[in-house]
Structures are given as structure tokens and as C-alpha cells.
Design an enzyme around this catalytic site. Structure first.
Site, PDB file in Angstrom:
ATOM      1  N   HIS A 158     -50.665   4.390  27.012  1.00 24.60           N
ATOM      2  CA  HIS A 158     -51.855   4.518  26.359  1.00 24.60           C
ATOM      3  C   HIS A 158     -53.026   4.129  26.987  1.00 24.60           C
ATOM      4  O   HIS A 158     -53.200   3.038  26.723  1.00 24.60           O
ATOM      5  CB  HIS A 158     -51.431   3.585  24.769  1.00 24.60           C
ATOM      6  N   SER A 188     -47.209   0.841  19.398  1.00 28.15           N
ATOM      7  CA  SER A 188     -47.774   1.983  18.630  1.00 28.15           C
ATOM      8  C   SER A 188     -47.889   3.199  19.673  1.00 28.15           C
ATOM      9  O   SER A 188     -48.130   4.168  19.457  1.00 28.15           O
ATOM     10  CB  SER A 188     -49.165   1.764  18.228  1.00 28.15           C
TER      11      SER A 188
END
Length: 318
Positions: free
Chosen positions: A179, A147
Site C-alpha cells: 500500500h 487493510s
């Protein structure tokens, strides 16, 4: 009449993120068959029943059911949200060792089923666990996607939109890199309603002091949410929905997912959030955004942060 193959999605992990993603997918009818797998079998049974009860009111898939790893054998997409949760005060990278061990088991069992589709990873630290998934599965890099910074990018657009009084959809901006704490904003390529941000700041110098605050709000949003309610799940669930639609509907969207570098941005052998073309074949092309000197330095630092972690991960495979 020729039969049209149904889209089948298997979700592994029915916690807060997984169940939020399941609801979003079912509500929008993105998959024809949606299977949920988790060791908490009673929780899965309850969620499946609850979701099925909503079918008359949404664009639901024709089949929603509890399943097992064997259901991955003919799945188009397997989404993994399972893993140890991030605790208050704990960074995503603190989770590495325990979640690597969990993923080795999960991915191994999925591959034993004969799975030959696309992996989408959302457990943290997502860049590292996407790397682990590729290593365990042996699948081509295009079919193992994380993601990445898709949620960070959404948060960034939200913050900028709020600052300038426009919808986030009218903001062209990206967060790339890990991230996590070493991520960076690509300020040099940011535009508001088509106008370069730097040009806007020249005529609105009072906005300059807000720029760093906007980035910090973006970067630290997860910690703020975790402190307030224990976990983040709605935002990432919507991000996973967006990626899933890009894959299953062959949308050819450029998204800041976690992709495997093989020389792009002058780096290799690392999964990291970068603009990537996503369609039915997976993460098919990485776009090398033009970075200024400061951004290039920050991106390379983010790569090194992740590589230091993956070195410790590699030792777990020896």
C-alpha cells in the site's frame, strides 16, 4: 433459548480515520458493542456521546462506549488506526520506526488483556505494521489482517468507472502489492462490465494513453488528498467497514487485504496486499492471481521494498 453471542469491536485510535470508521460502523449497525480506546480521553468521550445521540436514526449497535485495553479481552475484532500521521511530503515508509514503537506498546497491552480475536490494522505503513502486529501478538497469520490495497483497489475501480462511464461495481480490477509507491495494477486481469480491458483497447485505441494516467491517479491519490486537506480518512474508513462486515457477518469475500505470504506468489515472510478470502475466521485463503511477466516483476519488486523495511523492523526487536 440459547443466547447468541454479540459482536464486539474495539477501535484503538480515535483520530480522523478512527472516528470516520466509528461513524460508518455505528450508522450501519455492524457491531452489537462498539468500544473506542484512545489516549485523548476527552475526544473519545465527546465522540461516544455524539454517536449515541445518533442512535435513534441509524442501525446502531446496542452499546457504544469509551473503554480501555481491558475491553479487548472478549472482543471479536480489534481495529487499530492509532499511530503517527503521515505528513505532507512524507511517504508511508518514512513512518516505520516511530509507528513500530507505538505498535509494540499497543499490541502488547491488547494481548495482556487476554485478547483472542482478529486484528485489523489500518495505520501506515500498513503492511509493515501488520507484520509488527503478528510478531508482537504471536497470533496465527489468519487472525492478523491489514487493510492492504483495499482502498487503492476502490480508487482504481472509481477511476476506471469514470473513464468508461459505468459504476465502479461493474469494474473487475485490483491493485496489489505494497500500500504505497511500489503497488501495481493487475491490468492483465482487468475487465469492464465483463469485457477484458485489453480487448476494449483494441477497438478503442484512443483510451490507451489514459491507462497510465489512471494508474498514477490511483497510486498518488493519497498525496493529492493530503496536500489538499491534510489527511485521508473517509475512503479508508469505508474500506475498513467493508472488511469488518466480511469478518463479523462471515461473508466469504475476496478482498485485497494485507496478508502473510508463505510461498504464495513465490514469496514468503512478508505482509502484502493480495486477493484474500475473508470471513469469520479471518484471512483464510490467499488467491494467486495470474500475473503476466511484467506484473510478476513489479510484484516481486514490491515484496523486496517491504522486506527491506521489515529487516529494519526486526532489528527493533533485538
Amino acid at each position: 433459548m440459547k443466547n447468541i453471542k454479540a459482536n464486539k469491536v474495539v477501535l484503538v485510535g480515535d483520530g480522523a480515520v478512527g472516528s470516520s470508521y466509528a461513524f460508518a460502523m455505528v450508522a450501519q449497525g455492524v457491531a452489537d458493542e462498539f468500544v473506542i480506546v484512545d489516549i485523548a480521553v476527552d475526544k473519545v468521550k465527546g465522540d461516544v456521546l455524539d454517536l449515541n445521540h445518533g442512535m435513534p436514526y441509524g442501525e446502531s449497535p446496542s452499546i457504544i462506549k469509551a473503554g480501555s485495553y481491558e475491553d479487548c479481552s472478549d472482543a471479536d475484532l480489534v481495529v487499530i488506526t492509532a499511530g503517527a500521521p503521515q505528513k505532507p511530503g512524507e511517504t508511508r515508509l518514512d513512518l516505520v520506526e516511530k509507528n513500530t514503537k507505538i505498535f509494540k506498546s499497543i499490541v502488547g497491552q491488547i494481548m495482556d488483556s487476554g485478547f483472542d480475536g482478529i486484528f485489523l490494522i489500518a495505520a501506515n505503513p500498513v503492511d509493515v505494521l501488520t507484520y509488527v502486529t503478528k510478531k508482537v501478538s504471536g497470533l496465527p497469520k489468519e487472525r492478523v489482517i491489514g487493510s492492504g490495497t483495499i482502498l487503492d483497489t476502490a480508487r482504481f475501480k472509481y477511476e476506471l468507472g469514470a473513464e468508461f462511464g459505468i459504476a465502479p461495481e461493474s469494474v473487475n480490477a485490483s491493485i496489489i502489492g505494497e500500500h504505497g509507491d511500489s503497488e501495481l495494477a493487475v491490468w492483465s486481469q482487468t475487465s469492464i462490465a465483463g469485457q477484458n480491458l485489453y480487448d476494449i483497447l483494441k477497438s478503442n485505441p484512443e483510451k490507451e494513453k489514459r491507462i497510465e494516467e489512471i494508474f498514477l491517479n490511483t497510486r498518488d491519490a493519497a498525496y493529492d488528498i493530503i496536500q489538499a486537506k491534510g489527511a485521508t480518512y473517509y475512503g479508508i474508513a469505508m474500506g475498513l467497514l467493508h472488511i469488518s462486515k466480511a469478518i463479523l457477518r462471515n461473508q466469504n469475500l475476496v478482498l485485497t487485504v494485507s496478508s502473510y505470504l508463505e510461498g504464495e506468489y513465490g514469496n514468503e515472510d512478508v505482509y502484502i496486499g493480495v486477493p484474500t478470502l475473508v470471513n469469520r475466521a479471518g484471512a483464510v485463503k490467499i488467491y494467486e492471481t495470474s500475473l503476466n511477466e511484467k506484473e510478476t516483476k513489479e510484484f516481486n519488486h514490491s515484496v523486496e521494498v517491504l522486506k527491506d523495511i521489515t529487516k529494519s523492523v526486526d532489528k527493533l526487536f533485538q
